[in-house]
Design an enzyme around this catalytic site. Structure first.
Site, PDB file in Angstrom:
ATOM      1  N   GLU A  74       0.835  -0.893   0.113  1.00  0.00           N
ATOM      2  CA  GLU A  74       0.270  -0.010  -0.054  1.00  0.00           C
ATOM      3  C   GLU A  74       0.897   1.369  -0.043  1.00  0.00           C
ATOM      4  O   GLU A  74       1.964   1.266   0.857  1.00  0.00           O
ATOM      5  CB  GLU A  74      -1.134  -0.036   1.201  1.00  0.00           C
ATOM      6  CG  GLU A  74      -1.630  -1.295   1.312  1.00  0.00           C
ATOM      7  CD  GLU A  74      -2.850  -1.227   2.478  1.00  0.00           C
ATOM      8  OE1 GLU A  74      -2.648  -0.186   3.222  1.00  0.00           O
ATOM      9  OE2 GLU A  74      -3.639  -2.229   2.470  1.00  0.00           O
ATOM     10  N   HIS A 112      -7.860   1.162   1.841  1.00  0.00           N
ATOM     11  CA  HIS A 112      -7.708   0.634   3.313  1.00  0.00           C
ATOM     12  C   HIS A 112      -8.734   1.677   4.232  1.00  0.00           C
ATOM     13  O   HIS A 112      -7.874   1.963   5.101  1.00  0.00           O
ATOM     14  CB  HIS A 112      -6.242   0.511   3.553  1.00  0.00           C
ATOM     15  CG  HIS A 112      -6.151  -0.450   4.898  1.00  0.00           C
ATOM     16  ND1 HIS A 112      -4.880  -1.029   5.044  1.00  0.00           N
ATOM     17  CD2 HIS A 112      -6.788  -0.683   5.952  1.00  0.00           C
ATOM     18  CE1 HIS A 112      -5.012  -1.929   6.300  1.00  0.00           C
ATOM     19  NE2 HIS A 112      -6.270  -1.393   6.752  1.00  0.00           N
TER      20      HIS A 112
END
Ligand SMILES: NC(=O)c1ccc[n+]([C@@H]2O[C@H](COP(=O)([O-])OP(=O)(O)OC[C@H]3O[C@@H](n4cnc5c(N)ncnc54)[C@H](O)[C@@H]3O)[C@@H](O)[C@H]2O)c1
Length: 630
Positions: A490, A513
């Site tokens: 990420e 997220h």
């Protein structure tokens, strides 16, 4: 008790949080048409006099004239002041009683309201020095006794000269007139008291600052109500932790520093020195090396659910407790999962994208209700179980699989293997934790086992799914829709790009997220973690700690609590009890819990004990940390 020390304590903004004459004005001018202007004027005169910028006696005369007060206002004033006694004065009542012979209240306020307040805290009436009101025949407060030195400039100095106290004099106050006592050579030490108000010119001159009475007592080795002045507890909060957490820690009296981003290991090694409580979210790595640089760290607060970013064993070995917020964003994740299940079942995303491009494509093809569909939850923990309840409420048939035995909620059905679940359900949603063994829990083989046209969601951890296998399954039509919130890699910040083979695939909802990212969740976390940590610091309660043996302790009543953390090797409890027996300590209660690495022993003892006990406890072999709560 040393008899040769005298403690001079100021009243306004020191013993109490407020200036009494300002409060009196708020009462006497209650119905006055120019109330707020008059109050501002009074406050201005007070501040100017307290900062030593104007003549005190002149200011007092002016304020009394503006106040238009009557003696009938005094009872109301006293009850207001009673509510506004400074927090640290309030909690150190025992010290005030014990040292009553040596404590003097010296104030340029008025005895009529000071004496009733301070005597409730054990201060002797004859040790209260202050002005007295002059009252006219109608009961109006029209002036003051001009023969009293305290109504004059440098009045406190004159009074101290008259008193000629035969020992060391320590002054605690917020105002310039308090500092002047030291300047005149009549006090050995002056402590600028900043709990209620910080006067820059006083603080600048003061050689000692006392943000609370605890700090004053601590510095002078006097008995105090708390084991450690709270302002000595420093908190470092990283990664933009919600302001509510900052507020809670500040309210508790801790020193708080915030940094908006995460810190690298190098930076954290530098910063962690002297920090007592560290607050992080998911990006900061708390490694063994970081801990080696920490010399005061007591707790780490993970303002999130996951704690993989923290070396929990290294924390344990150093006697550092770790707390997280296991349920605070559970509901948020569940709501997003539910929303996505509906959106994916209706192919809303693609339809909406087409509309934005001006294309009207009305059709029921590939759109389904979620009612009566089989939902398969992998990982029936906090999130999985909560989702189970809400999904059933929408008419779904819930199946779950978990590696450990879990309480079945509602009508949810348990599957005995992951494969059984995968083969059975129309929608698969992952809610397992991020343990390393879960890497690629769902890969090509698992997708192959699923029903054709399955809907697939991962809002747990990125590494749990083999992305390549997911991409292939979407392209082949095996997976008809996917919701992915977490990814193996990420971006570290919002300005870094996101790249994935999932981008651009049909009926795929990608979110950055944010499953747990709602205002409610952030606020829940910001309340939950500091409260757990403050409870641990104040009572030793480790309930809910991720790495420590969990002990839920009874409230500490009229006792001292010895908190001993040690390596879990045989014989430590026996050594602790030997120390207590040798020192003739009366044990009121003892609680012990161990895990494979550490032992946690709490011993509540009588208030009367020899200081030697503390030294001896620290010397017990295998001790990691020891502290005492009063
Ligand atoms: N997307 C987000 O923003 C977000 C927010 C919060 C939590 N999460 C993640 O959601 C996940 C679940 O959170 P939670 O609070 O419910 O955790 P939890 O620890 O309460 O539940 C996890 C459950 O998974 C089970 N489990 C672990 N491995 C398994 C496996 N291989 N097969 C079956 N069951 C397994 C565990 O026994 C446990 O019951 C975590 O990974 C957490 O990091 C994501």
């Amino acid at each position: 008790m040393s008899k040769d020390k005298y403690f001079i304590i100021d009243f306004d903004s020191t013993f109490t949080q407020v200036e009494a004459l300002d409060e009196l004005g708020a009462i006497s001018l209650q119905n006055h048409p120019e109330r707020s202007q008059l109050l501002d004027q009074i406050k201005e005169i007070t501040d100017s006099a307290m900062a030593g910028q104007s003549s005190f006696s002149k200011g007092l005369t002016e304020r009394l004239a503006l106040l238009q007060a009557h003696q009938n206002h005094l009872p109301q004033l006293i009850s207001r002041l009673r509510e506004k006694v400074s927090e640290s004065i309030r909690r150190n009542r025992d010290f005030l009683h014990q040292y009553a012979d040596q404590i003097y209240i010296i104030s340029s306020g008025f005895k009529e309201f000071i004496t009733p307040i301070v005597t409730e805290y054990g201060i002797k009436e004859e040790n209260v020095y202050a002005n007295t009101f002059k009252v006219d025949a109608q009961g109006n407060l029209v002036g003051f006794d001009e023969a009293n030195p305290l109504c004059l400039d440098k009045g406190k100095i004159r009074l101290l000269e008259q008193l000629a106290l035969p020992g060391d004099v320590y002054v605690l106050g917020d105002g310039y007139t308090d500092y002047e006592i030291k300047e005149a050579g009549l006090a050995n030490k002056f402590y600028a008291f900043t709990e209620n108000v910080v006067r820059d010119n006083v603080v600048a001159k003061a050689e000692h600052i006392a943000p609370t009475l605890d700090e004053f007592l601590y510095q002078n080795k006097l008995p105090m109500a708390i084991s450690y002045p709270k302002n000595r507890i420093s908190v470092l909060l990283l990664e933009n932790i919600h302001p509510q957490a900052v507020e809670l820690y500040r309210r508790e009296g801790y020193q708080v520093e915030t940094i908006s981003g995460a810190l690298s290991e190098e930076e954290l090694c530098e910063k962690i020195k002297n920090v007592s409580i560290l607050g992080i979210r998911s990006k900061t790595q708390v490694t063994r090396r970081v801990l080696e640089h920490a010399n005061r760290l007591m707790c780490v607060g993970a303002f999130c659910i996951g704690t993989n970013q923290i070396d929990l064993n290294a924390c344990l070995e150093a006697g550092i407790t770790v707390f997280n917020a296991p349920y605070s964003n559970t509901r948020s994740v569940v709501e997003l999962a539910l929303g996505e299940i509906i959106m994916l079942s209706r192919n809303v995303l693609d339809k909406s994208n087409k509309m934005h491009q001006g294309k009207w494509d009305k059709s029921a093809k590939g759109s389904f209700e979620v009612r009566d569909k089989k939902l398969g939850i992998v990982g029936y923990g906090n999130i999985g179980a909560q989702l189970s309840v809400l999904a059933e409420a929408m008419g779904m048939e819930v199946y779950y699989y978990d590696v450990v035995e879990k309480l079945q909620l509602g009508n949810a059905r348990k599957c005995h293997s992951l494969r059984e679940l995968l083969e059975k359900v129309d929608i698969v949603t992952l809610h397992v934790d991020g343990r390393p063994e879960n890497k690629n829990l769902i890969g090509a083989e698992e997708f192959a086992a699923m029903k054709d046209g399955v809907i697939f969601l991962n809002l747990s951890r990125g590494h749990v799914v083999d992305i390549e296998a997911l991409v292939q399954s979407i392209k082949s039509g095996k997976v008809s829709g996917a919701g992915v919130d977490v990814f193996p890699e990420e971006p570290a910040t919002n300005s870094d790009p996101f790249e994935s083979e999932l981008c651009g695939l049909p009926n795929v909802i990608l979110t950055p997220h944010v499953g747990g990212s709602t205002s409610e969740a952030q606020e829940n976390i910001a309340n939950f973690v500091p409260n757990r940590i403050m409870d641990y610091i104040n009572s030793g309660n480790t309930y809910g700690s991720v790495n420590f043996p969990n002990l839920q302790l009874p409230e500490l009543k009229n006792a001292h609590r010895l908190i001993h953390i040690h390596a879990n090797v045989p014989g430590v409890l026996a050594s602790i009890n030997q120390v207590l027996a040798q020192n003739q300590v009366n044990i009121l209660g003892q609680y012990l819990k161990t895990n494979e690495r550490v032992g946690y022993v709490i011993t509540d003892i009588d208030k009367a004990y020899d200081k030697q006990v503390v030294n001896d406890m620290k010397q017990v072999p295998h001790t990691i940390k020891f502290r005492i709560l009063y």
